[in-house]
Every structure is written in structure tokens, then in C-alpha cells.
Design a protein around this motif. Structure first.
Motif, PDB file in Angstrom:
ATOM      1  N   GLY A 100       0.993  -1.145  -0.004  1.00  0.00           N
ATOM      2  CA  GLY A 100       0.037  -0.055   0.033  1.00  0.00           C
ATOM      3  C   GLY A 100       0.780   1.125   0.006  1.00  0.00           C
ATOM      4  N   LYS A 238      -1.775  -6.456   5.869  1.00  0.00           N
ATOM      5  CA  LYS A 238      -2.484  -6.797   7.683  1.00  0.00           C
ATOM      6  C   LYS A 238      -3.569  -7.501   7.687  1.00  0.00           C
ATOM      7  N   ILE A 247       2.242  -6.456  -1.227  1.00  0.00           N
ATOM      8  CA  ILE A 247       1.227  -6.227  -2.257  1.00  0.00           C
ATOM      9  C   ILE A 247       0.309  -5.455  -1.689  1.00  0.00           C
TER      10      ILE A 247
HETATM   11  N1  PLP Z   1      -1.313   2.556   5.715  1.00  0.00           N
HETATM   12  C1  PLP Z   1      -1.174   2.415   6.810  1.00  0.00           C
HETATM   13  C2  PLP Z   1      -2.472   3.175   7.872  1.00  0.00           C
HETATM   14  C3  PLP Z   1      -0.317   1.609   7.462  1.00  0.00           C
HETATM   15  O1  PLP Z   1      -0.276   1.295   8.901  1.00  0.00           O
HETATM   16  C4  PLP Z   1       0.304   0.826   6.674  1.00  0.00           C
HETATM   17  C5  PLP Z   1       1.688  -0.007   7.157  1.00  0.00           C
HETATM   18  O2  PLP Z   1       2.184   0.217   8.345  1.00  0.00           O
HETATM   19  C6  PLP Z   1       0.502   1.122   5.249  1.00  0.00           C
HETATM   20  C7  PLP Z   1      -0.570   1.804   4.826  1.00  0.00           C
HETATM   21  C8  PLP Z   1       1.373   0.299   4.206  1.00  0.00           C
HETATM   22  O3  PLP Z   1       1.157  -1.045   4.275  1.00  0.00           O
HETATM   23  P1  PLP Z   1       1.671  -2.080   3.275  1.00  0.00           P
HETATM   24  O4  PLP Z   1       2.704  -1.260   2.412  1.00  0.00           O
HETATM   25  O5  PLP Z   1       2.590  -3.242   3.937  1.00  0.00           O
HETATM   26  O6  PLP Z   1       0.862  -2.592   2.275  1.00  0.00           O
END
Ligand code: PLP
Length: 395
Positions: A100, A238, A247
Motif C-alpha cells: 500500500g 495486515k 502487495i
Molecule cells: N497505511 C497504513 C495506515 C499503515 O499502517 C501501513 C503499514 O504500516 C500502510 C498503509 C502500508 O502497508 P503496506 O505497504 O505493507 O501495504
């Protein structure tokens, strides 16, 4: 002349990653440190997902894929939005990235011009302001108090919008507070945004599946007339304990999705082909893991909130989701304790009691600290005893 670019001067390294790293170093040096800083589930990725990745490797899915996601993964994402959020998208409205985090980063890079403002309710996830700064934008931080449940109100939103506002970020359930917006709260915000006609909404739904007490999850595109102005971001990190697979995905207006793809095509290209195959199984396969895992997290949340509220000087709201709590340590910041700020509090807690947490100021609200309870009950019990002894040592 420095070799490092001026844009790097605008940002700092992630404070949550720094705490996790510090705890790791102290442990390597032989200290019995309990790390409550990391934002990742301690559960392992379910076997059906791992097996899908192994199968992909054996089948030879080991080459470049389409830059912004394989057709199979885009299809799975479209199904997910339909099934869980009653949202209909076509493949050209979906983008897949390396977590993300990359999707958000690309979205800001793709849309912000110098001086464009992004409204970020605080407490916020640490990366939002720095990503905005790196892209040349201006974070407009709106502090949301404990009395407001750490959530932005329609009134505050209205006041924060200016001619330069390009985005507002909504994150529910939230990192770092665990607070979730109700349907009514989202609709109240939507009313302001519908009237305004210009501001885009970035809905970060990464904690959608980590929620408790039958808290009803809603995303703004689903319950307002704002779908055409909303980029809805989500991912498998998550929800399916897949932080290392990297991803994430988003759905939204075609021009933004296309622009995100353009940046990705000149930077990282596609996310790992193997991780994408695993994410297809995560989204299409058996979903019972989510419920089981949420039940385990709920027990931990209840234990942590109760334990913290039994400590003199600490006060903690009970959150609806995510795996964080955001207690106040304000009562302990005084002359007697010689602790002036939440940073003093967390540093002394680490030095004296070997518990690593993150100061609230890193998330834009002073006087608090964040605990991640994505660790074993055994660790949490030990940590709560240590925090209690530490806080009560000032009596
Ligand atoms: N958004 C929030 C609020 C998060 O806490 C996180 C990760 O800690 C992310 C986005 C990004 O997650 P990822 O890059 O692992 O998909």
C-alpha cells in the motif's frame, strides 16, 4: 555542493521503523527488550497462500508481469471490492503496487504540484506527511483530540479546506489509534466534501479486516456520491499477515490510476510476480483466517486496554480496530517525574524497563504513545507489568 538532493531535506526516516530497529539492536546486544513498536501481525501467512506462491514458482510465473498488476490479481481485487464493499470497478480502475505504501507514494507523486495541500487528520500514520513533502505538496495537519475519539469532525474538515486542498486522507480503522469511523461520521464528512466539489479523497482501508465488537466497516466511496473523487487503497499486508510479500492495491478514477501506472513503469515496474499469485489466493481463497485472527487480537486488545487503565498516570481509549492503542501519558509529564515530553517518556521506558513503544508526537499528537499489541500474550503480560512498574516508580 551536497550529493544528496534538496528534496531529501524535507523528510525524516520513519520513526516506527527506527524504534523497531533500535529494539532489534538492543536485543542483539543481549538486552531483554520487548518490542511493541512494529506495525505487523505476528501471525504467519496462511498455508493456502504460501502454497499458491510455491505453485507459481514451479509453474514458471517468474517473469515480468503487467506493470500495475496481473489480470488475475486485478480480477481478484475487483471481486473483493464487489463482495465486501459493494463497489463496482473495471480493470482500468485498479492498480497494484509493492505494498500500500508504494500505491500511496505513487498517488501523491502523480497528483501533487508544488504547494498543493493535503489534509491529514492527526494522529496520523507516520508516512503520510513525509510522502506528501517528498512529492512537493504541503501537509495540512488537523489535530483530532482524544475527546473527539481521535477522528476529524465535519466542522474541522470544513475549516481546513482551502483553495489549494487537493486531497484529504481518511484512515479507518486508524494507525496509530485504532479508531474507526462510523457510517454517520463518514457521511457527515462526505456532506462537506460533496459541497466542496474539488477535493479528492484518499481512503486508506488497510486495516479493514482488523476490527472488533461487530464494528461495521464502511468506506467513503461505498456510502456517498464521492466514488468518482475517491482513491480507495487497501492491501494484503495486515489482513492476511503478508507484510513481507509487499502487495497493495487501489481503485479509483481512471486518470489517476493511469498516472500511477506511468510512475510505476519508470520506477519499480510490476510488484513481484510470485507475491501477486499469492495475493490472488489471499483474496479469492478461504477467508476464515480473518475471523480467527481478529478473535485473538480482540483478547489482546481487551487485556492491554484494561491493564493500561489500571496504571496510575495512564489513560487509554478502547479502539474499534487495527492492532494499536494510543494511551495518554500526559499525567506523567511533570516536574516530579522529570519527563517533559512523550519522547522523554518512551526513551526512559526503553532505558529503564526495556519496553519499546513509539511517542505520540511521531504521529502528530503530543502527550501519547503507541503500543502495537501484535505480539504474544506472554510478551504483552510482561510488557504491561514493566510499564506499570515504570510509571509507578515516580510515586
Ligand atoms: N497505511 C497504513 C495506515 C499503515 O499502517 C501501513 C503499514 O504500516 C500502510 C498503509 C502500508 O502497508 P503496506 O505497504 O505493507 O501495504
Amino acid at each position: 555542493m551536497s550529493i544528496i538532493s534538496d528534496s531529501l531535506k524535507r523528510i525524516k526516516p520513519s520513526p516506527t521503523i527506527a524504534v523497531t530497529q533500535k529494539a532489534r539492536e538492543l536485543r542483539t546486544a543481549g538486552k531483554d527488550v520487548i518490542g511493541l513498536g512494529a506495525g505487523e501481525p505476528d501471525f504467519d501467512t496462511p498455508d493456502n497462500i504460501k502454497n499458491a506462491a510455491i505453485k507459481a514458482i514451479k509453474k514458471g510465473d517468474t517473469k515480468y508481469t503487467a506493470v500495475d498488476g496481473t489480470p488475475a490479481l486485478k480480477k481478484a481485487v475487483i471481486r473483493k471490492f464487489k463482495r465486501e464493499n459493494k463497489l463496482t470497478y473495471s480493470a482500468d480502475q485498479i492498480t497494484v503496487g509493492t505494498g500500500g505504501k508504494q500505491v500511496l507514494y505513487n498517488a501523491f507523486m502523480a497528483t501533487l504540484n508544488k504547494g498543493d495541500e493535503v489534509i491529514i487528520p492527526a494522529p496520523f500514520w507516520v508516512s503520510y506527511p513525509d510522502m506528501v513533502l517528498l512529492a512537493g505538496g504541503k501537509p495540512k495537519i488537523v489535530k483530532c483530540t482524544e475527546q473527539e475519539g481521535f477522528k476529524i469532525t465535519a466542522k474541522k474538515l470544513k475549516k481546513a479546506i482551502s483553495k489549494k486542498t487537493k486531497w484529504i486522507i481518511l484512515n479507518s480503522p486508524s494507525n496509530p489509534t485504532g479508531a474507526g469511523y462510523t457510517k454517520k461520521e463518514i457521511q457527515d464528512l462526505a456532506k462537506v466534501l460533496i459541497r466542496n466539489k474539488k477535493v479528492f479523497i484518499l481512503s486508506d482501508d488497510i486495516y479493514e479486516h482488523v476490527r472488533y465488537d461487530n464494528f461495521n466497516f464502511f468506506t467513503i466511496a461505498q456510502i456517498s456520491k464521492l466514488k468518482d473523487r475517491t482513491l480507495t487503497m487497501n492491501g494484503v499486508s495486515k489482513s492476511y499477515a503478508m507484510t513481507g510479500w509487499r502487495i497493495g492495491y487501489a481503485a479509483g478514477p481512471r486518470n489517476i490510476i493511469k498516472a500511477i501506472g506511468k510512475i510505476q513503469s519508470q520506477s519499480t515496474s510490476n510488484p513481484s510476480s510470485i507475491s501477486q499469485a499469492a495475493a490472488v489466493e489471499a483474496l479469492n481463497g478461504n477467508q476464515s483466517f480473518i475471523k480467527k485472527r481478529s478473535n485473538a487480537f480482540k483478547k489482546r486488545r481487551d487485556f492491554v486496554v484494561k491493564s493500561l487503565n489500571n496504571i496510575k498516570g495512564i489513560n487509554c481509549l478502547k479502539p474499534n480496530g487495527a492492532f494499536y492503542v494510543f494511551p495518554s501519558c500526559k499525567s506523567l509529564l511533570n516536574k516530579k517525574t522529570k519527563l517533559k515530553t512523550d519522547t522523554d517518556f518512551v526513551q526512559k521506558l526503553l532505558e529503564k524497563s526495556n519496553v519499546a513503544v513509539v511517542q505520540g508526537s511521531a504521529f502528530g499528537l503530543d502527550g501519547y504513545f503507541r503500543i502495537s499489541y501484535a505480539t504474544s500474550m506472554k510478551n504483552l503480560k510482561k510488557a504491561m507489568n514493566r510499564i506499570k512498574s515504570f510509571c509507578e516508580s515516580f510515586e
